[in-house]
Scaffold this active site. Structure first.
Site, PDB file in Angstrom:
ATOM      1  CG  ASP A   1      54.818  22.433 -14.994  1.00 40.74           C
ATOM      2  OD1 ASP A   1      55.061  21.381 -15.589  1.00 40.74           O
ATOM      3  OD2 ASP A   1      54.454  23.480 -15.578  1.00 40.74           O
TER       4      ASP A   1
ATOM      5  CD  GLU B   1      52.406  19.182 -19.377  1.00 37.11           C
ATOM      6  OE1 GLU B   1      52.899  18.226 -18.765  1.00 37.11           O
ATOM      7  OE2 GLU B   1      53.085  20.060 -19.926  1.00 37.11           O
TER       8      GLU B   1
END
Ligand code: LIP
Length: 275
Positions: free
Chosen positions: A221, A71
């Protein structure tokens, strides 16, 4: 990929998650330097960045030929990530950074491994609660050493659905999300929001709710939690009911195909883009 290679990758994934968990625990009650990304609701701390660097180093040392999507490195480079058929480790160093900043315990390290674009390993570690969720393709899902099984409810009226507002503050998008919140409350037993997509999927895997839907996510996620949920017997799809596309930025998880179908029918399907 041989079983032996997969075994080695799985034990590395657990080892890496434990190390990340130590860093999360150390930082949890400390003062944090917080920065924002796409909106004032999209947070990053020095702990997110430190964990991602540490994990990247640990993985490349053991598997120098494997690819890595993280991320924070994606946010820093500003470039789209490339998902290829090569073995790829997909990391969210802290899923639930807003919880981390606010001392809310639903904070996790999430790690998925894909080979030929199929998830073969999923590990979600919530270190404050000492919950290690893990799964391997075809081998079931576990919370610590306990085997997980999703709820067997088939009627949406009896289901508790997890839903998140997400971190975009785009007015049009929020209007559609509010419509969905209305529909979910009207048709289910209630809604919840725990603030971490990875944890939300593990809650469904553990029977702590019957569904979860979110628009505006990224592969890091949900990819690990999606395998954990499916290995626990839940279904994970694109919210329209088609196959999950890991780059399509949205996910629907339900304990049964019946709840998945009912959810898909009442939702307004939001297109937030493609990674
Ligand atoms: C967060 C998610 C959360 C979602 C936010 C965000 P982060 O991840 O897990 O459920 O609603 O949009 O993506 O930013 O804490 O890693």
């Amino acid at each position: 990929m041989t079983e032996q290679e997969l075994d080695e990758m799985f034990s590395t994934a657990i080892e890496v998650a434990k190390e990340a968990g130590k860093v999360i625990r150390d930082g949890f009650y400390k003062e944090k330097t917080v920065d924002t990304k796409i909106s004032a609701a999209d947070l990053v701390t020095e702990t997110d960045q430190a964990i991602e660097k540490m994990v990247h180093a640990m993985i490349t040392k053991k598997f120098p030929d494997h690819r890595f999507i993280g991320e924070e490195s994606t946010a820093e480079s500003g470039e789209k990530h490339q998902l290829t058929d090569d073995p790829t480790w997909i990391i969210d160093p802290i899923d639930g950074t807003t919880n981390f900043v606010n001392h809310v315990q639903e904070v996790s390290f999430s790690l998925g491994v894909m080979v030929n674009k199929k998830t073969v390993i999923g590990v979600v570690y919530a270190p404050i609660k000492e919950e290690m969720f893990s799964a391997r393709l075809g081998k079931g899902a576990y919370l610590n050493s306990e085997k997980l099984k999703a709820s067997d409810i088939t009627d949406l009226k009896e289901a508790v659905i997890i839903f998140e507002g997400g971190n975009s503050r785009d007015a049009k998008l929020l209007e559609e999300k509010v419509k969905n919140i209305h529909a979910l409350i009207a048709h289910s037993r209630g809604i919840r929001a725990y603030g971490s997509a990875a944890v939300n999927l593990c809650h469904v895997a553990a029977g702590r709710g019957q569904g979860y839907v979110e628009y505006g996510l990224h592969i890091w996620d949900f990819i690990a939690g999606a395998l954990i949920a499916t290995e626990a017997g839940a279904v994970v799809l694109d919210p329209t009911g088609s196959d999950l596309d890991p780059l399509r930025q949205r996910v629907l998880c339900a304990c049964s195909p019946e709840v998945a179908k009912a959810l898909s029918q009442i939702l307004t399907h939001i297109d937030t883009g493609y990674d």
